[in-house]
Design an enzyme around this catalytic site. Structure first.
Site, PDB file in Angstrom:
ATOM      1  N   GLU A  35       0.862  -1.184   0.000  1.00 33.51           N
ATOM      2  CA  GLU A  35       0.000   0.000   0.000  1.00 33.51           C
ATOM      3  C   GLU A  35       0.897   1.233   0.000  1.00 33.51           C
ATOM      4  O   GLU A  35       1.743   1.390   0.881  1.00 33.51           O
ATOM      5  CB  GLU A  35      -0.924  -0.001   1.219  1.00 33.51           C
ATOM      6  N   CYS A  43     -12.202   4.087   1.767  1.00 34.30           N
ATOM      7  CA  CYS A  43     -13.314   4.081   2.724  1.00 34.30           C
ATOM      8  C   CYS A  43     -12.895   4.596   4.087  1.00 34.30           C
ATOM      9  O   CYS A  43     -13.515   5.495   4.649  1.00 34.30           O
ATOM     10  CB  CYS A  43     -13.897   2.676   2.853  1.00 34.30           C
ATOM     11  N   CYS A  48     -15.879   6.818   3.261  1.00 31.98           N
ATOM     12  CA  CYS A  48     -17.050   6.509   4.087  1.00 31.98           C
ATOM     13  C   CYS A  48     -16.922   6.964   5.534  1.00 31.98           C
ATOM     14  O   CYS A  48     -17.825   7.612   6.070  1.00 31.98           O
ATOM     15  CB  CYS A  48     -17.316   5.002   4.099  1.00 31.98           C
ATOM     16  N   LYS A  51     -16.354  10.855   6.110  1.00 27.16           N
ATOM     17  CA  LYS A  51     -17.575  11.511   5.616  1.00 27.16           C
ATOM     18  C   LYS A  51     -18.726  11.318   6.593  1.00 27.16           C
ATOM     19  O   LYS A  51     -19.444  12.276   6.915  1.00 27.16           O
ATOM     20  CB  LYS A  51     -17.944  10.927   4.253  1.00 27.16           C
ATOM     21  N   ALA A 115       3.532  -0.584  -5.639  1.00 27.39           N
ATOM     22  CA  ALA A 115       3.839  -1.835  -6.332  1.00 27.39           C
ATOM     23  C   ALA A 115       3.405  -1.759  -7.784  1.00 27.39           C
ATOM     24  O   ALA A 115       2.344  -1.229  -8.101  1.00 27.39           O
ATOM     25  CB  ALA A 115       3.145  -3.004  -5.642  1.00 27.39           C
ATOM     26  N   TYR A 178     -23.667  11.062  -5.711  1.00 24.12           N
ATOM     27  CA  TYR A 178     -23.944  10.972  -4.282  1.00 24.12           C
ATOM     28  C   TYR A 178     -22.881  11.667  -3.448  1.00 24.12           C
ATOM     29  O   TYR A 178     -23.191  12.278  -2.414  1.00 24.12           O
ATOM     30  CB  TYR A 178     -24.136   9.514  -3.861  1.00 24.12           C
ATOM     31  N   ILE A 179     -21.612  11.649  -3.884  1.00 22.72           N
ATOM     32  CA  ILE A 179     -20.565  12.314  -3.116  1.00 22.72           C
ATOM     33  C   ILE A 179     -20.791  13.819  -3.105  1.00 22.72           C
ATOM     34  O   ILE A 179     -20.689  14.478  -2.064  1.00 22.72           O
ATOM     35  CB  ILE A 179     -19.180  11.962  -3.683  1.00 22.72           C
ATOM     36  N   GLU A 182     -23.852  14.635  -0.913  1.00 22.08           N
ATOM     37  CA  GLU A 182     -23.549  14.456   0.512  1.00 22.08           C
ATOM     38  C   GLU A 182     -22.756  15.634   1.050  1.00 22.08           C
ATOM     39  O   GLU A 182     -23.084  16.191   2.110  1.00 22.08           O
ATOM     40  CB  GLU A 182     -22.768  13.152   0.706  1.00 22.08           C
ATOM     41  N   GLY A 262     -17.025  12.279 -10.185  1.00 24.63           N
ATOM     42  CA  GLY A 262     -16.836  10.877 -10.501  1.00 24.63           C
ATOM     43  C   GLY A 262     -15.452  10.381 -10.118  1.00 24.63           C
ATOM     44  O   GLY A 262     -14.562  11.156  -9.758  1.00 24.63           O
ATOM     45  N   HIS A 435     -46.022   1.424  15.633  1.00 28.45           N
ATOM     46  CA  HIS A 435     -46.599   2.766  15.699  1.00 28.45           C
ATOM     47  C   HIS A 435     -46.252   3.433  17.028  1.00 28.45           C
ATOM     48  O   HIS A 435     -46.232   2.772  18.066  1.00 28.45           O
ATOM     49  CB  HIS A 435     -48.123   2.658  15.568  1.00 28.45           C
ATOM     50  N   GLU A 440     -43.308   2.608   9.627  1.00 28.69           N
ATOM     51  CA  GLU A 440     -44.533   1.824   9.515  1.00 28.69           C
ATOM     52  C   GLU A 440     -45.215   2.027   8.164  1.00 28.69           C
ATOM     53  O   GLU A 440     -45.979   1.174   7.706  1.00 28.69           O
ATOM     54  CB  GLU A 440     -45.501   2.162  10.649  1.00 28.69           C
TER      55      GLU A 440
END
Length: 452
Positions: A35, A43, A48, A51, A115, A178-179, A182, A262, A435, A440
């Site tokens: 990494e 994430c 995620c 955020k 890598a 959506y990003i 949000e 995107g 309820h 419901e």
């Protein structure tokens, strides 16, 4: 017989890669993982998790205003970014440590380096080290895409948004996915002036049309200056702010411009094509149903394959890969009826087909209810929640469920279980309501509002 340094080498330390590496190692395989940034991937470090913590933070100011309407006495307050940001990064560091510890405990050798592939069985690291491996798993995720607009170098993306030195008084969000939606509601809730520009005709392309319109109306109602059919023509640095000109001629100035236009698969410069791996138009790794690429020794999972860009899907794909390759049990990850949530304010939870997708497939009945929930109608707020079921007329199975409400992400997870099991509308109908709740309504809608 050829001897390799590793049985499996994973490139990418996000959720999918980490899970695959850990579980493969637990089968007795010798596993390495590289990494180049921070363990946890998009994430945990840039998506995620931070955020969602900002979503939580953005709710407290409006909640305090609502509390006054409920009889509580509060003095005015404001969001303190300099107090929040260090706590945010402390949490990300803690989670990164857990990911790293879990890998080490399982026996995975971690390489903190970039890598690349030199051939289908050879990994070269930016440290100069080189290893051979029987199998390679590409799990490098995606990266934000920024169009080549004049002045685009002044913009930031979701990679940088959590590390701003100062909280922006004025921010422009470019995008309608959506990003973008949000972050528009997050920054508005935290007290910023927010504009959102999107070149398309309506936000949240690919989602249910009725919900898209409903959410756009709510976002504008919350004070976000949302415009569709509008792009950035150019940007310049002027007097300490970013001057922006739109394609309709409008001009404005902002402290930051966030591009959420995107994400593209993160495969540049990895040597994949040179090793024989087929890539798609946007650089995505093309795989079969088992995650195998055009090169038999190389597999891929997660956003780098550009299928369903969700963390739980990447994890499922990683588990299926290990089951297929290391446990001798060919397993296809299940991509059917995957639930998702958009963490706007209010949230949008969805599972299954949109109304538009369903009616292209077969005749359907649509059940829908929009109403003012008890908690907010009591204090005079006009915002409406929305519950929607798309039902096959032939089988009566629920093909899609859509919820726009506070807590919709939590609700859709439970609804998804029933829909995944093949629940019919009559199964919903015979379930007794809880309820008084908003949820419901999902078992109380008796008559379709339209049929196709």
């Amino acid at each position: 017989m050829t001897t390799f340094d590793y049985d499996l080498f994973v490139i990418g330390g996000g959720s999918g890669g980490v899970r695959a590496a850990r579980v493969a190692s637990e089968t007795g395989a010798k596993v390495g993982l590289a990494e180049e940034h921070r363990m946890g991937g998009t994430c945990v470090i840039r998506g995620c998790v931070p955020k969602k913590l900002m979503v939580f933070a953005s709710h407290y100011g409006p909640a305090a205003e609502d509390a006054r309407e409920y009889g509580w006495d509060y003095e005015g307050g404001h969001f303190n970014w300099s107090r929040f940001r260090p706590k945010l990064h402390e949490e990300l560091t803690r989670l990164e440590g857990i990911y790293r510890a879990n890998l080490e405990r399982a026996g995975v050798k971690i390489h903190d380096a970039r890598a690349t592939l030199t051939d289908p069985h050879t990994i070269e690291l930016s440290t100069g080290e080189s290893f051979t491996t029987k199998h390679v798993l590409i799990a490098t995720g995606g990266a934000p895409y920024v169009p080549n607009t004049p002045g685009a170098e002044l913009a930031i993306t979701s990679n940088e948004i959590f590390s701003l030195d100062a909280f922006p008084e004025r921010i422009l969000i470019v995008g309608g996915g959506y990003i973008a939606c949000e972050f528009a509601t997050i920054f508005k809730g935290l007290g910023a002036h927010v504009a959102q520009w999107y070149r398309g005709a309506q936000i949240l392309r690919g989602f249910d049309d009725e919900v898209r319109g409903h959410l756009a109306e709510i976002i504008r109602g919350h004070g976000v200056d949302l415009h569709v059919g509008l792009e950035v023509e150019r940007m310049e640095r002027r007097a300490g702010r970013i001057w922006v000109k739109g394609t309709d001629g409008r001009e404005d100035q902002f402290d930051h411009v966030l591009y959420a236009t995107g994400r593209h698969p993160n495969t540049d410069g990895m040597g994949l094509a040179e090793a024989g791996v087929r890539l798609g138009r946007w650089g995505e790794v093309e795989v079969d149903d088992y995650g195998q690429t055009s090169v038999p020794s190389i597999y891929a999972v997660g956003d780098v394959t550009n299928r369903i860009q969700l963390t739980p899907v990447a994890i499922r794909e990683g588990m299926a890969f290990v089951e297929t390759v290391f446990n001798g049990n060919p397993t296809k990850p299940d991509h059917d009826l995957v639930p998702s949530a958009v963490f706007t304010t209010p949230e949008y939870g969805a599972v299954g087909l949109s109304e538009e997708q369903a009616r292209e497939q077969e005749p359907v009945d649509v059940y829908c209810a929009a109403f003012r929930p008890m908690q907010t109608s009591f204090i005079g707020r006009s915002e409406r929640v929305l519950f929607k079921l798309v039902v096959s007329r032939a089988t009566r199975k629920v093909l899609g469920c859509h919820i726009v409400a506070d807590g919709a992400g939590e609700m859709i997870q439970l609804a998804a279980v029933a829909i995944k099991m093949g629940a019919t509308k009559e199964d919903f109908d015979r379930t007794v309501a809880v309820h008084p709740t908003m949820a419901e309504e999902i078992v109380l809608m008796k008559q379709p509002i339209r049929s196709h």
